[in-house]
Design a protein around this motif. Sequence first.
Motif, PDB file in Angstrom:
ATOM      1  N   ASP A 117       0.819  -1.209   0.000  1.00 55.11           N
ATOM      2  CA  ASP A 117       0.000   0.000   0.000  1.00 55.11           C
ATOM      3  C   ASP A 117       0.851   1.257   0.000  1.00 55.11           C
ATOM      4  OD1 ASP A 117      -2.306  -1.575   0.161  1.00 55.11           O
ATOM      5  OD2 ASP A 117      -2.138  -1.693   2.341  1.00 55.11           O
ATOM      6  N   ALA A 118       2.056   1.160   0.507  1.00 56.25           N
ATOM      7  CA  ALA A 118       2.931   2.321   0.619  1.00 56.25           C
ATOM      8  C   ALA A 118       4.357   1.899   0.351  1.00 56.25           C
ATOM      9  CB  ALA A 118       2.799   2.945   2.012  1.00 56.25           C
ATOM     10  N   GLY A 119       5.241   2.877   0.290  1.00 58.68           N
ATOM     11  CA  GLY A 119       6.640   2.591   0.062  1.00 58.68           C
ATOM     12  C   GLY A 119       7.274   1.893   1.245  1.00 58.68           C
ATOM     13  N   PRO A 120       8.577   1.656   1.182  1.00 60.66           N
ATOM     14  CA  PRO A 120       9.256   0.898   2.238  1.00 60.66           C
ATOM     15  C   PRO A 120       9.381   1.717   3.508  1.00 60.66           C
ATOM     16  CG  PRO A 120      10.850   1.761   0.692  1.00 60.66           C
ATOM     17  CD  PRO A 120       9.499   2.073   0.105  1.00 60.66           C
ATOM     18  N   PRO A 121       9.723   1.059   4.619  1.00 62.08           N
ATOM     19  CA  PRO A 121       9.971   1.784   5.872  1.00 62.08           C
ATOM     20  C   PRO A 121      11.144   2.749   5.716  1.00 62.08           C
ATOM     21  CG  PRO A 121       9.802  -0.587   6.229  1.00 62.08           C
ATOM     22  CD  PRO A 121       9.899  -0.389   4.766  1.00 62.08           C
ATOM     23  N   ALA A 122      11.222   3.669   6.649  1.00 63.16           N
ATOM     24  CA  ALA A 122      12.293   4.674   6.590  1.00 63.16           C
ATOM     25  C   ALA A 122      13.661   4.079   6.879  1.00 63.16           C
ATOM     26  CB  ALA A 122      11.991   5.803   7.577  1.00 63.16           C
ATOM     27  N   ALA A 158       5.340   2.071  -5.327  1.00 63.58           N
ATOM     28  CA  ALA A 158       5.562   1.538  -3.981  1.00 63.58           C
ATOM     29  C   ALA A 158       6.326   0.224  -4.031  1.00 63.58           C
ATOM     30  CB  ALA A 158       4.228   1.353  -3.265  1.00 63.58           C
ATOM     31  N   LEU A 159       6.008  -0.610  -5.017  1.00 62.46           N
ATOM     32  CA  LEU A 159       6.692  -1.901  -5.133  1.00 62.46           C
ATOM     33  C   LEU A 159       8.146  -1.718  -5.550  1.00 62.46           C
ATOM     34  CD1 LEU A 159       6.816  -4.922  -5.103  1.00 62.46           C
ATOM     35  CD2 LEU A 159       5.648  -4.977  -7.298  1.00 62.46           C
ATOM     36  N   LEU A 160       8.396  -0.847  -6.503  1.00 59.89           N
ATOM     37  CA  LEU A 160       9.769  -0.626  -6.945  1.00 59.89           C
ATOM     38  C   LEU A 160      10.622  -0.029  -5.826  1.00 59.89           C
ATOM     39  CD1 LEU A 160       9.093   0.686 -10.556  1.00 59.89           C
ATOM     40  CD2 LEU A 160      10.137  -1.500  -9.921  1.00 59.89           C
ATOM     41  N   ALA A 161      10.028   0.844  -5.027  1.00 56.92           N
ATOM     42  CA  ALA A 161      10.763   1.409  -3.890  1.00 56.92           C
ATOM     43  C   ALA A 161      11.081   0.320  -2.863  1.00 56.92           C
ATOM     44  CB  ALA A 161       9.946   2.526  -3.254  1.00 56.92           C
ATOM     45  N   PRO A 203       6.753  -7.433   2.087  1.00 59.03           N
ATOM     46  CA  PRO A 203       7.361  -8.573   1.385  1.00 59.03           C
ATOM     47  C   PRO A 203       7.303  -9.867   2.183  1.00 59.03           C
ATOM     48  CG  PRO A 203       9.046  -7.014   2.077  1.00 59.03           C
ATOM     49  CD  PRO A 203       7.728  -6.356   2.305  1.00 59.03           C
ATOM     50  N   LEU A 204       7.414  -9.770   3.514  1.00 56.96           N
ATOM     51  CA  LEU A 204       7.354 -10.980   4.331  1.00 56.96           C
ATOM     52  C   LEU A 204       5.933 -11.482   4.456  1.00 56.96           C
ATOM     53  CD1 LEU A 204       8.565 -13.142   6.079  1.00 56.96           C
ATOM     54  CD2 LEU A 204       8.658 -11.521   7.994  1.00 56.96           C
ATOM     55  N   GLN A 205       4.999 -10.587   4.731  1.00 53.86           N
ATOM     56  CA  GLN A 205       3.621 -11.038   4.874  1.00 53.86           C
ATOM     57  C   GLN A 205       3.078 -11.591   3.561  1.00 53.86           C
ATOM     58  OE1 GLN A 205       0.939  -8.390   6.894  1.00 53.86           O
ATOM     59  NE2 GLN A 205      -0.887  -9.537   6.312  1.00 53.86           N
ATOM     60  N   MET A 206       3.347 -10.901   2.465  1.00 56.66           N
ATOM     61  CA  MET A 206       2.872 -11.385   1.165  1.00 56.66           C
ATOM     62  C   MET A 206       3.477 -12.752   0.849  1.00 56.66           C
ATOM     63  SD  MET A 206       3.888 -11.907  -2.204  1.00 56.66           S
ATOM     64  CE  MET A 206       5.355 -10.884  -2.414  1.00 56.66           C
ATOM     65  N   ALA A 207       4.786 -12.912   1.077  1.00 55.63           N
ATOM     66  CA  ALA A 207       5.441 -14.180   0.763  1.00 55.63           C
ATOM     67  C   ALA A 207       4.899 -15.318   1.620  1.00 55.63           C
ATOM     68  CB  ALA A 207       6.951 -14.054   0.946  1.00 55.63           C
ATOM     69  N   ARG A 208       4.659 -15.065   2.903  1.00 56.21           N
ATOM     70  CA  ARG A 208       4.084 -16.108   3.769  1.00 56.21           C
ATOM     71  C   ARG A 208       2.674 -16.468   3.320  1.00 56.21           C
ATOM     72  NH1 ARG A 208       3.491 -14.756   9.451  1.00 56.21           N
ATOM     73  NH2 ARG A 208       3.401 -17.007   9.802  1.00 56.21           N
ATOM     74  N   GLU A 209       1.896 -15.463   2.942  1.00 56.05           N
ATOM     75  CA  GLU A 209       0.539 -15.739   2.477  1.00 56.05           C
ATOM     76  C   GLU A 209       0.549 -16.529   1.169  1.00 56.05           C
ATOM     77  OE1 GLU A 209      -1.528 -11.672   4.332  1.00 56.05           O
ATOM     78  OE2 GLU A 209      -1.206 -11.865   2.162  1.00 56.05           O
ATOM     79  N   LEU A 210       1.416 -16.129   0.239  1.00 59.18           N
ATOM     80  CA  LEU A 210       1.496 -16.840  -1.034  1.00 59.18           C
ATOM     81  C   LEU A 210       1.998 -18.258  -0.832  1.00 59.18           C
ATOM     82  CD1 LEU A 210       1.280 -16.853  -4.105  1.00 59.18           C
ATOM     83  CD2 LEU A 210       3.579 -15.834  -4.207  1.00 59.18           C
ATOM     84  N   ASP A 211       2.959 -18.447   0.050  1.00 60.49           N
ATOM     85  CA  ASP A 211       3.472 -19.772   0.369  1.00 60.49           C
ATOM     86  C   ASP A 211       2.350 -20.671   0.875  1.00 60.49           C
ATOM     87  OD1 ASP A 211       5.895 -21.426   0.590  1.00 60.49           O
ATOM     88  OD2 ASP A 211       5.515 -21.378   2.732  1.00 60.49           O
TER      89      ASP A 211
END
Length: 560
Positions: A292-297, A345-348, A311-319
Amino acid sequence: MAEPATTISEPGALPVNFETHPSRYRHWRLTVADSVATVTMDVNEEASIRPGYRLKLNSYDLGVDIELYDALQRIRFEHPEVGAVILTSGKERVFCSGANIFMLGLSSHAWKVNFCKFTNETRNGMEDSSAHSGIKFIAACNGTTAGGGYELALACDEIVLVDDRSSAVSLPEVPLLGVLPGTGGLTRLTDKRHVRRDLADVFCTTAEGVRGQRARDWALVDAIVKPQNFHEYILERAKALAATSERPKAAAGVVLPALDRVTEPQGFHYRFVDVRLDGATQRVELTISAPDAGPPASVDAALAAGAHWWPLQMARELDDAILNLRTNHLEYGVWVLKTRGAAAALLATDAFLLEHRDHWFVREVIGQLRRTFARLDVSSRSLFALIEAGSCFVGSLLELALASDRIYMLNQPAAAGGPELVLSELNFGLLPAVHGRSRIEARFYGDAKLLAEARAAVGSRLECPQAESLGLVTAGPDELDWDHEIRLALEERSALSPDALTGMEANLRFGPGETLETRVFGRLSAWQNWIFIRPNAVGEAGALKVFGTGRRAKFNRDRI
C-alpha cells in the motif's frame, strides 16, 4: 491397478493446514542455547495426520514434516542468534526410520507425490539457509538412520553417526519397497557427497545399510563417534559451525504470528493474496497485491513492522496459498496469476531490499521470497500470467510472470489505461529460480545480448509493444481480442491431459543445465512418479503393498 477403497487423500477428508506453532508440536522439540538450536525428533506414534497407521520408530508423515518446516521458519526469523542447528532424535538407538511405509501403502498416488514434493522443498530449504543465511546444519544420528531419515541427514552440512556397532545409515527403498528414495537421496549421494557410483550402487541395494568405519570410508557420513563422546562432539561441532556465521548474536527476532486467512467455498483470502476457485472451469485465479505504501524509513522500522512488513507477509501468504492449493485442490489444474497495486511503492520496496540485503532480517525476507517463488517452479499446475489494466507486474512481482508457462499482456496504451511492465534489479539474480539462475537469464538461455537489452530497460515503464520486442511476454492481444484470446487459451489448456502437461511443463521450465534441485524435481521425481503407479510397487503383490505382511513381493520381470 485401482487404488484401495480407502486412501489417505480420499474425498471428504479434512483439508490439510500447513500452519502450526511450537506450542502445538506433537513430534518435535525446538530448543535454543546461545548460537545453537537443537531440533529433536520424538514422534508421537499415535498422532498421524490421517488415521490408519502408527508412526513407529520415528517415522514421519506430512504432519511431522509440517512441524519441521515451521521449526525451521522460527529459527530463521525468531532466532537470529542461531548460526547452527543440530537435528537429532529423542529416542534411543533410532534417529529416524524415514517416511512411514504403511502411510505410503494407504496413500493415493497424488498424496504420495505431494508428500514427497513438500519434504523435498523443506530439505532444499535447509540447504538454501546454509548457502544464503549463515545457518549450518549438523545431523546427530544417534541411532539407526534409514530411508527418509538418512535423506534428512543428507540435507545437512555434516552427518555424524554414533559408532555403537549397530547403528547404520541406509537407503533401503529399492530392495524393500520397490520404489526410489523420495527425498533426493540418490542425487545427494552423487552430487553433494560424491559417493563413488559403484559404492552407491551397493549401498542403495543393501537393505541393512552401512555402519561404522565403512560408512565414513564411503563418504556416507562425515564422522563416527563412540556413544560416550557423542553428545560432547556434536555440541563442539555445532558451536564451531555457528562461529562461522555472520548472523547477529544479540539481535531481537521477529515473531511469526498465525496468518489471517478467510476461507469460503469459492476460495480463500489473505491481506495481500486472494485465491478464487472457479469450480465450473476448474481454474484458480490467484491475485497478489503490491504494498500500500513505500518501504519503511529504515531497517529498524522494517524490524518494527516485523511479519506485517509487505514482502514478508505477502510471501508467507502466497506460500500458504500454494501449499493449500497443491494439496487440497488437486482438480484445479490451471492457475491464472494476476497482480494489482501501485508500481512505485513496489519498486521502492525492491530498492530497499537490494540496498539492505546484507542485514540479517532483510536477507531472511529475501530468502522467504526466493523459496516461495521457487514453489511455483515445481508445482504441477499450468501457470498463465495475465498483465491487464490495473496490473502490477513490476520488479519482484514480475517474477510471478517469469515463473509462468505463458505471459499475456494487454496491448493498450498506458494513456488509455493499459498496463505497464517494469523490470528491477531484483529480476537479475537476487531471486533465482529452482535451477539456480535468475528467471530472466533462464528465459533467454543466458544470451548476453538479450540479457543486456533487458537490463538496459530496468526502471523503464514498458508497454506491450516494447515488452514484446524484448521477449518478455508471450502474446499481446489488443482490447478487442483480449477476452476471446484469453478464454480460448485457457479452455484449450484445460482440455489437455494433466499428466502430459505436468511432464511437458517440468521439462520446459528447467531448461538447459542441471543442478541438484532440478535433478531431484525433474529427474528423480519423474521416475518416482512413474514407479509409484507400477504394479511392482503398488500392485496387490507389489513390494510397497506387501511390506510388513510376511509375504514376498511378486515382480513383473520385464525391464521397461
